[in-house]
Design an enzyme around this catalytic site. Structure first.
Site, PDB file in Angstrom:
ATOM      1  N   HIS A   1       0.825  -1.215   0.000  1.00  0.00           N
ATOM      2  CA  HIS A   1       0.000   0.000   0.000  1.00  0.00           C
ATOM      3  C   HIS A   1       0.848   1.249   0.000  1.00  0.00           C
ATOM      4  CE1 HIS A   1      -0.078   1.104   4.373  1.00  0.00           C
ATOM      5  NE2 HIS A   1      -0.121  -0.184   4.620  1.00  0.00           N
TER       6      HIS A   1
ATOM      7  N   ASP B   1       5.218   1.463   8.259  1.00  0.00           N
ATOM      8  CA  ASP B   1       3.860   1.102   7.805  1.00  0.00           C
ATOM      9  C   ASP B   1       3.301   2.228   6.960  1.00  0.00           C
ATOM     10  OD1 ASP B   1       1.382   0.194   7.372  1.00  0.00           O
ATOM     11  OD2 ASP B   1       0.676   0.430   9.413  1.00  0.00           O
TER      12      ASP B   1
ATOM     13  N   ASP C   1       3.824  -5.578   3.160  1.00  0.00           N
ATOM     14  CA  ASP C   1       3.290  -4.521   3.989  1.00  0.00           C
ATOM     15  C   ASP C   1       4.002  -4.580   5.336  1.00  0.00           C
ATOM     16  OD1 ASP C   1       1.775  -2.708   5.265  1.00  0.00           O
ATOM     17  OD2 ASP C   1      -0.080  -3.837   5.223  1.00  0.00           O
TER      18      ASP C   1
ATOM     19  N   HIS D   1       1.729   2.819  13.756  1.00  0.00           N
ATOM     20  CA  HIS D   1       0.650   3.807  13.589  1.00  0.00           C
ATOM     21  C   HIS D   1       0.810   5.011  14.513  1.00  0.00           C
ATOM     22  CE1 HIS D   1      -2.392   1.106  11.286  1.00  0.00           C
ATOM     23  NE2 HIS D   1      -1.248   1.269  10.679  1.00  0.00           N
TER      24      HIS D   1
ATOM     25  N   GLU E   1      -5.333   1.761   1.898  1.00  0.00           N
ATOM     26  CA  GLU E   1      -5.308   0.512   2.662  1.00  0.00           C
ATOM     27  C   GLU E   1      -5.651   0.778   4.121  1.00  0.00           C
ATOM     28  OE1 GLU E   1      -3.195  -2.633   5.170  1.00  0.00           O
ATOM     29  OE2 GLU E   1      -3.113  -0.485   5.192  1.00  0.00           O
ATOM     30  N   GLU E   2      -5.075   1.860   4.644  1.00  0.00           N
ATOM     31  CA  GLU E   2      -5.185   2.109   6.080  1.00  0.00           C
ATOM     32  C   GLU E   2      -6.613   2.389   6.541  1.00  0.00           C
ATOM     33  OE1 GLU E   2      -3.070   1.441   8.128  1.00  0.00           O
ATOM     34  OE2 GLU E   2      -1.056   1.691   7.336  1.00  0.00           O
TER      35      GLU E   2
HETATM   36 ZN   LIG Z   1      -1.187   0.032   8.508  1.00  0.00          ZN
END
Ligand SMILES: [Zn+2]
Ligand SMILES: *[C@@H]1O[C@H](CO)[C@@H](O)[C@H](O)[C@H]1NC(C)=O
Ligand SMILES: *[C@@H]1O[C@H](CO)[C@@H](O)[C@H](O)[C@H]1NC(C)=O
Ligand SMILES: *[C@@H]1O[C@H](CO)[C@@H](O)[C@H](O)[C@H]1NC(C)=O
Ligand SMILES: *[C@@H]1O[C@H](CO)[C@@H](O)[C@H](O)[C@H]1NC(C)=O
Length: 566
Positions: free
Chosen positions: A304, A316, A393, A501, A357-358
């Site tokens: 992503h 990420d 990912d 995150h 994606e997130e």
């Molecule tokens: Zn993520």
């Protein structure tokens, strides 16, 4: 190989005769040195080549082209880190985020596109879509009026908006109705009159999107969901809890304390909500195809391109984004530089970067949906032309493991016939890590990233990741230390990525050792499968089935992001 003896001869003669020709002899000496070095290097290269041929034979690799360089050897740590630094700069210029709807996301897509267009002949294609209600502008507001007393609450301390919440700007207070039980059954909602009121419901048992759907079904004017206080980490406000797509009412997630305050005040609470949202338009997927290989037999490699709102998203999933980019740039160079003699694959390779994606795999789901439409073409992508999907990912977690995607858990809709191939891909990675004397772990595929729509569509899938917010156990640490050496097993009882995150997911959150290994593993897997004579048979010994029924997108949401779906 004649030069060295000639040089030797003239040098020994010259040394005796004259000292005035010193510079000349120094030159000759350097030439000798150079020649010897060349021979030694040549021998080393030959040794490597012989080793390679040997290892190819022992691995029974389908590659019988001795001159072909190895894809995995092209992957260089410096390249990976260089592109990651560029993504960090992009985030820094966009208030520290690369989330969709921000300049950081757009700049990320531009960067990938420019790299591919300037350095390769890969065929680059974009597809665009809109994510509704995805971008919040300004600071959402929440006010209560309890027995005539008006209070204002603090965004992110007392409440957060739920993702896909609609906008709202109430001009007067609206009655709050507490939903009994956990609001998972129709009967919970029918037992009170919630129409045109705000619903207050506790989290738990059923998924967040299910509760938002019930609130809309019973025509609530807004929804307040509160944390349940059942564990030390279930008191605070949780950001980015997802509602369902297409939400038509505003929804906030409250701290346990604020929820209880409203519950305690029972029937005397009135609420005002104000939130300004807009759609994220022009969200893009990028795919880049090799120009050689059969278009009806495609290997898809995806990661992503977006980050979360609250950080730069460098591990990420900047690490996956860049890993995929470095794979694409190197494979293109190998395939397109004739002098390298790299044997062409019989299969097309398509590298894709999924947007959004997130916020729930929206980009990859969009792509698979388009690939299932009768109007889909070979060029745009038809699911039937995809032989396998590899997902990358989170490849550089600071306290990494090597999690090889494994069909030990898959989404319930996954067709049986997608499993043998997924197992073979898993075995291939396991074998590579074993050969490299590296440890590995199993990573389930029931949710968590962009492989979900492909796997449920019937495409054999696999990949590797280095761990997200999960905790490394003492047992796993010890297993890794036994292979990597004492002290190299990482931290036990700590997250694989302690910045997962978060704001601190920056360039120094990256583990270069793990990163380089995973991208090399990825290169190996692509090359190995790209060289197989009958990849389709290898993946689908019992034939294929394409799953064409639309899946329930809401159930793929929470994945590796919010570990708690409920
Ligand atoms: Zn993520
Ligand atoms: C960064 O945030 C400031 C203040 O919120 C805003 O004015 C500015 O436009 C933002 N910049 C970018 C690139 O998003
Ligand atoms: C959202 O609504 C649009 C238009 O009404 C529809 O095309 C789309 O499929 C819906 N999406 C979901 C996830 O329900
Ligand atoms: C709600 O009421 C309970 C029981 O009366 C009390 O223990 C609790 O402190 C109250 N919570 C809030 C936030 O007012
Ligand atoms: C990002 O690009 C899309 C598509 O070109 C555009 O619609 C959108 O406004 C851009 N967003 C930002 C924040 O620049």
């Amino acid at each position: 190989m004649t030069t060295p003896s000639n040089v030797d001869g003239s040098q020994s003669a010259g040394v005796e005769k004259s000292v005035t020709k010193k510079p000349f002899y120094i030159f000759l000496g350097l030439l000798v040195l150079f020649s010897i070095t060349t021979i030694v290097l040549g021998a080393v290269a030959l040794g490597i080549l012989i080793n390679r041929i040997n290892s190819m034979n022992t691995e029974n690799s389908p590659d019988d082209n001795n001159k072909s360089p190895l894809f995995a050897d092209q992957i260089k740590m410096n390249d990976l880190m260089h592109h990651l630094e560029q993504l960090q700069m992009i985030a820094d210029q966009s208030n520290g985020t690369r989330a969709i709807g921000t300049r950081g996301f757009n700049d990320t897509l531009d960067y990938i596109t420019k790299q591919l267009e300037q350095n390769t002949n890969l065929i680059v294609r974009h597809e665009y879509f809109t994510v509704k209600n995805c971008v919040v502008q300004g600071t959402p507001q929440l006010k209560s009026q309890i027995n005539g007393l008006v209070e204002d609450y603090a965004y992110l301390t007392d409440f957060a908006h739920m993702l896909f919440s609609s906008g709202a700007n109430f001009d007067s207070f609206v009655r709050l109705v507490s939903i009994p039980n956990l609001g998972c059954q129709d009967s919970d909602w029918m037992s009170v009159s919630v129409t045109d009121s705000i619903a207050l419901v506790k989290r738990g048992v059923c998924a967040f999107p299910d509760k938002t759907q019930l609130a809309e079904k019973y025509r609530a004017k807004g929804l307040l969901m509160y944390n349940d206080g059942t564990a030390s980490d279930r008191f605070q406000v949780v950001q980015y809890v997802r509602g369902h797509l297409n939400m038509t009412i505003p929804a906030y997630f409250l701290s346990y304390n604020l929820g209880m305050k409203f519950v305690n005040a029972s029937t005397n609470v009135n609420i005002k909500m104000k939130i300004d949202v807009r759609d994220a338009e022009g969200i893009g997927n990028i795919c880049a195809d090799t120009s050689t290989g059969s278009k009806t037999k495609t290997i898809v490699v995806g990661s992503h391109s977006d980050g979360v709102l609250d950080g730069s998203g460098i591990n990420d999933n900047g690490s996956g984004t860049v890993g995929n980019l470095v794979l694409a740039l190197n494979l293109a160079r190998l395939l397109e530089t004739t002098s390298l003699n790299y044997a062409q694959f019989s299969y097309r390779v398509r590298f894709c970067w999924w947007g959004a994606e997130e916020v729930g795999l929206i980009g990859s789901i969009y792509h698979v949906e388009q690939a299932l439409l009768p109007s889909a073409t070979i060029e745009s992508g038809r699911l039937q032309d995809y032989l396998l999907y590899l997902n990358y990912d989170m490849l550089a977690s600071s306290n990494s493991n090597f999690g090889i995607l494994d069909s030990l858990s898959v989404p319930p809709e996954t067709p049986e016939k997608a499993l043998p191939g997924s197992d073979r891909i898993r075995n291939l990675f396991q074998q590579w890590f074993n050969d490299q004397k590296l440890p590995w772990s199993q990573s389930g595929m029931s949710g968590g990233s962009d492989f979900v729509p492909f796997l449920t569509g019937g495409i054999a899938s696999g990949g590797v990741n280095t761990g997200a917010g999960g905790i490394k156990s003492a047992n796993e640490r010890d297993q890794y230390a036994a292979i990597l050496g004492i002290g190299n097993g990482g931290l036990a009882n700590a997250a694989y990525d302690s910045c997962y995150h978060q704001q601190c997911d920056r360039i120094n959150n990256v583990n270069p050792f793990a990163y380089e290994k995973v991208v090399k593993a990825a290169a190996y897997a692509i090359e190995y499968m790209g060289r197989l004579n009958d990849l389709e048979k290898w993946l689908y010994p019992q034939g294929r089935t394409m799953n064409v029924k639309l899946f329930n997108k809401n159930q793929f949401y929470d994945i590796h992001h919010d570990p708690d779906l409920f």
